[in-house]
Design a protein around this motif. Structure first.
Motif, mmCIF file in Angstrom:
data_model
loop_
_atom_site.group_PDB
_atom_site.id
_atom_site.type_symbol
_atom_site.label_atom_id
_atom_site.label_comp_id
_atom_site.label_asym_id
_atom_site.label_seq_id
_atom_site.Cartn_x
_atom_site.Cartn_y
_atom_site.Cartn_z
ATOM 1 N N PRO A 124 -16.799 -10.159 -50.218
ATOM 2 C CA PRO A 124 -16.673 -10.994 -51.418
ATOM 3 C C PRO A 124 -17.856 -11.930 -51.634
ATOM 4 O O PRO A 124 -18.132 -12.336 -52.772
ATOM 5 N N GLU A 125 -18.571 -12.262 -50.531
ATOM 6 C CA GLU A 125 -19.749 -13.135 -50.663
ATOM 7 C C GLU A 125 -20.970 -12.341 -51.111
ATOM 8 O O GLU A 125 -21.967 -12.914 -51.547
ATOM 9 N N ILE A 126 -20.919 -11.027 -50.994
ATOM 10 C CA ILE A 126 -22.047 -10.185 -51.403
ATOM 11 C C ILE A 126 -22.002 -9.953 -52.911
ATOM 12 O O ILE A 126 -23.031 -9.979 -53.579
ATOM 13 N N SER A 127 -20.806 -9.698 -53.440
ATOM 14 C CA SER A 127 -20.721 -9.384 -54.871
ATOM 15 C C SER A 127 -19.363 -9.769 -55.438
ATOM 16 O O SER A 127 -18.326 -9.482 -54.832
ATOM 17 N N GLN A 128 -19.368 -10.359 -56.628
ATOM 18 C CA GLN A 128 -18.124 -10.714 -57.304
ATOM 19 C C GLN A 128 -17.293 -9.475 -57.633
ATOM 20 O O GLN A 128 -16.077 -9.556 -57.839
ATOM 21 N N VAL A 129 -17.974 -8.313 -57.703
ATOM 22 C CA VAL A 129 -17.275 -7.082 -58.062
ATOM 23 C C VAL A 129 -16.190 -6.754 -57.030
ATOM 24 O O VAL A 129 -15.151 -6.205 -57.372
ATOM 25 N N PHE A 130 -16.441 -7.121 -55.772
ATOM 26 C CA PHE A 130 -15.470 -6.816 -54.717
ATOM 27 C C PHE A 130 -14.127 -7.477 -55.025
ATOM 28 O O PHE A 130 -13.100 -6.808 -55.120
ATOM 29 N N GLN A 148 -14.529 2.350 -47.448
ATOM 30 C CA GLN A 148 -14.633 1.298 -48.480
ATOM 31 C C GLN A 148 -15.381 1.767 -49.729
ATOM 32 O O GLN A 148 -14.999 1.432 -50.851
ATOM 33 N N GLY A 149 -16.462 2.531 -49.528
ATOM 34 C CA GLY A 149 -17.246 2.991 -50.679
ATOM 35 C C GLY A 149 -16.391 3.836 -51.615
ATOM 36 O O GLY A 149 -16.346 3.607 -52.834
ATOM 37 N N GLU A 150 -15.681 4.791 -51.038
ATOM 38 C CA GLU A 150 -14.817 5.673 -51.840
ATOM 39 C C GLU A 150 -13.714 4.860 -52.512
ATOM 40 O O GLU A 150 -13.403 5.060 -53.693
ATOM 41 N N PHE A 151 -13.152 3.918 -51.779
ATOM 42 C CA PHE A 151 -12.067 3.079 -52.306
ATOM 43 C C PHE A 151 -12.549 2.295 -53.532
ATOM 44 O O PHE A 151 -11.902 2.290 -54.587
ATOM 45 N N LEU A 152 -13.716 1.667 -53.423
ATOM 46 C CA LEU A 152 -14.228 0.859 -54.539
ATOM 47 C C LEU A 152 -14.605 1.752 -55.720
ATOM 48 O O LEU A 152 -14.357 1.398 -56.879
ATOM 49 N N LEU A 153 -15.199 2.903 -55.439
ATOM 50 C CA LEU A 153 -15.570 3.806 -56.542
ATOM 51 C C LEU A 153 -14.318 4.268 -57.280
ATOM 52 O O LEU A 153 -14.276 4.287 -58.514
ATOM 53 N N LEU A 157 -26.619 -4.726 -58.842
ATOM 54 C CA LEU A 157 -26.765 -3.345 -58.374
ATOM 55 C C LEU A 157 -26.986 -3.294 -56.867
ATOM 56 O O LEU A 157 -26.391 -2.464 -56.175
ATOM 57 N N SER A 158 -27.812 -4.197 -56.341
ATOM 58 C CA SER A 158 -28.059 -4.127 -54.898
ATOM 59 C C SER A 158 -26.817 -4.573 -54.120
ATOM 60 O O SER A 158 -26.514 -4.023 -53.060
ATOM 61 N N GLY A 159 -26.072 -5.543 -54.660
ATOM 62 C CA GLY A 159 -24.824 -5.967 -53.998
ATOM 63 C C GLY A 159 -23.825 -4.821 -53.954
ATOM 64 O O GLY A 159 -23.222 -4.544 -52.913
ATOM 65 N N LEU A 199 -22.133 -2.709 -50.646
ATOM 66 C CA LEU A 199 -20.698 -2.527 -50.383
ATOM 67 C C LEU A 199 -20.298 -1.064 -50.256
ATOM 68 O O LEU A 199 -19.415 -0.721 -49.469
ATOM 69 N N ALA A 200 -20.952 -0.195 -51.075
ATOM 70 C CA ALA A 200 -20.437 1.179 -51.200
ATOM 71 C C ALA A 200 -21.292 2.225 -50.501
ATOM 72 O O ALA A 200 -20.810 3.315 -50.210
ATOM 73 N N ASP A 201 -22.566 1.946 -50.229
ATOM 74 C CA ASP A 201 -23.456 2.944 -49.637
ATOM 75 C C ASP A 201 -22.965 3.309 -48.229
ATOM 76 O O ASP A 201 -22.725 2.417 -47.413
ATOM 77 N N PRO A 202 -22.842 4.621 -47.942
ATOM 78 C CA PRO A 202 -22.364 5.030 -46.614
ATOM 79 C C PRO A 202 -23.247 4.515 -45.481
ATOM 80 O O PRO A 202 -22.773 4.337 -44.358
ATOM 81 N N ARG A 203 -24.536 4.255 -45.757
ATOM 82 C CA ARG A 203 -25.410 3.753 -44.684
ATOM 83 C C ARG A 203 -25.274 2.245 -44.510
ATOM 84 O O ARG A 203 -25.810 1.665 -43.571
#
Ligand code: SAH
Length: 374
Positions: free
Chosen positions: A63-69, A310-315, A339-341, A345-349
């Motif tokens: 949540p501190e990385i992005s409001q989108v979460f 998490q990535g799949e869940f958010l997508l 975009l970077s946030g 959150l979602a990038d598998p790496r």
């Protein structure tokens, strides 16, 4: 992911001194009790005394990385409430809300859902006075005024939706070490130089281990972990689910198969630290064993969905559409941060696969989003 020793402190903290006195008096202290004391001790415990989350703290969370979460988790809670048949009132509880950022972002979303902001009661389960104060400030202008509780058991009865992000990883683990044909409680003692060191304590029954590890062959020195506080939390949810609909979303880092290994780690100033180096001054966590949680929840009669990366869940909850909406009104620098946030959150790496979402709910409810739509 073992923590690396980065530095030994020259001046031991008062908590370290108290732990040494306790060991001198009562003998080695279990990893579980060490972790609990380091995190929660009222005078020197890490969460009890400081504000650890964020770029100025020791670690950063989704949540501190992005409001989108928080907005997407808010959308999940709203859709789950509707899938329950929009019961009124509903309690939306967050366990370990940190700075309150997730709930602030989620509540912005609640305002867009007909009737939800009027009908929801917000419960924050938080033991740390420092973090309660941070949450109070963050949520000062929120549409619903939250209430604080020490434990989930204290939250009033009725329909319940629970959100827990990076909460389970902070619940203490027991560790067991294989010595000959026994499993022994892994513990901490003081060595001849006066520093903390691990040792093997009393033998334990095999049923202290997660079921999947009990019969498995283990090498000398193998380590197994169990998390009694998480199992107790599931039992509380299952008991509540007998009387009213319950759905709980737990997002954390961890593995989806039980295995051997020491995952206890300390983080301080955004770097790994030796878990024994600075009791009470570093964040201590251990990986979440999602397989053990799943198995325990099923035994308790809860319906289990996930864990889903998490990535799949958010997508699946609509990350891209939400981002596109926010980017439309953003300045170029804000757009880049959004975009970077989201990628982080979602990038598998990055956090997309190590972090996973697990949903537990009363049996008999419709599958929760995003599982219902598959
Ligand atoms: N969810 C937040 C913070 C994660 S840090 C985020 O994603 O940013 C862990 C949080 O759990 C902190 O708020 C800490 O004070 C709280 N916590 C840890 N153990 C707890 C316990 N046993 N009961 C209630 N809160 C606890």
């Amino acid at each position: 992911m073992n923590a690396q020793a980065k530095s030994r402190r020259d001046h031991p903290s008062p908590l370290a001194e108290r732990l040494k006195d306790r060991i001198a008096r009562d003998g080695p202290i279990s990893v579980h009790d060490y972790m609990e004391t380091c995190l929660a001790d009222a005078h020197g415990g890490y969460y009890a005394t400081r504000q650890p989350v964020g770029s100025k703290g020791d670690f950063i969370t989704a949540p501190e990385i992005s409001q989108v979460f928080g907005e997407l988790i808010g959308a999940w809670a709203a859709a789950t409430w509707q899938a329950m048949g929009s019961p009124t009132p509903v309690i939306i509880a967050e366990l370990g809300p940190g700075r309150g950022t997730l709930m602030a972002d989620a509540m912005r979303l609640f305002k867009t859902v007909p009737n939800l902001a009027d009908r929801a009661r917000i419960a924050l389960v938080e033991t740390s006075p420092v973090l309660r104060e941070a949450q109070r400030q963050t949520l000062a202008g929120a549409p619903v005024r939250p209430k604080w509780y020490e434990r989930l058991e204290d939250v009033p009865p009725g329909p319940l939706i629970v959100i827990a992000n990076e909460f389970i990883d902070a619940l203490p683990v027991r560790q067991f070490i294989r010595v000959g044909r026994d499993w022994r409680e892994r513990a901490i003692t003081v060595d001849t130089n006066g520093g903390f060191t691990f040792c093997a304590g009393a033998a334990v029954e095999e049923d202290a281990l997660p079921p999947a590890l009990r019969e498995r062959a283990a090498d000398e020195g193998a380590i197994a972990e169990a998390r009694p506080g998480a199992i107790a939390l599931l039992a509380t949810l299952a008991a509540r689910a007998k009387d009213a609909p319950v759905a709980a979303l737990m997002i954390d880092y961890g593995h989806d198969e039980s295995g051997f290994g020491d995952t206890l780690q300390a983080v301080r100033g955004h770097r790994f630290d030796d878990p024994l180096a600075s009791p009470g001054e570093a964040d201590l966590t251990a990986h979440v064993d999602f397989a053990a949680l799943r198995a325990a929840a099923q035994r308790l009669g809860l319906a289990v969905y996930g864990p889903m990366p998490q990535g799949e869940f958010l997508l699946k909850l609509g990350l891209e559409a939400r981002l596109a909406r926010l980017c439309r009104d953003a300045r170029p620098d804000q757009k880049e941060a959004l975009l970077s946030g989201a990628a982080r959150l979602a990038d598998p790496r990055q956090m997309g696969v190590l972090f996973k979402a697990l949903i537990l709910q009363s049996s008999g409810l419709a599958p929760p989003p995003p599982f219902g739509e598959i």
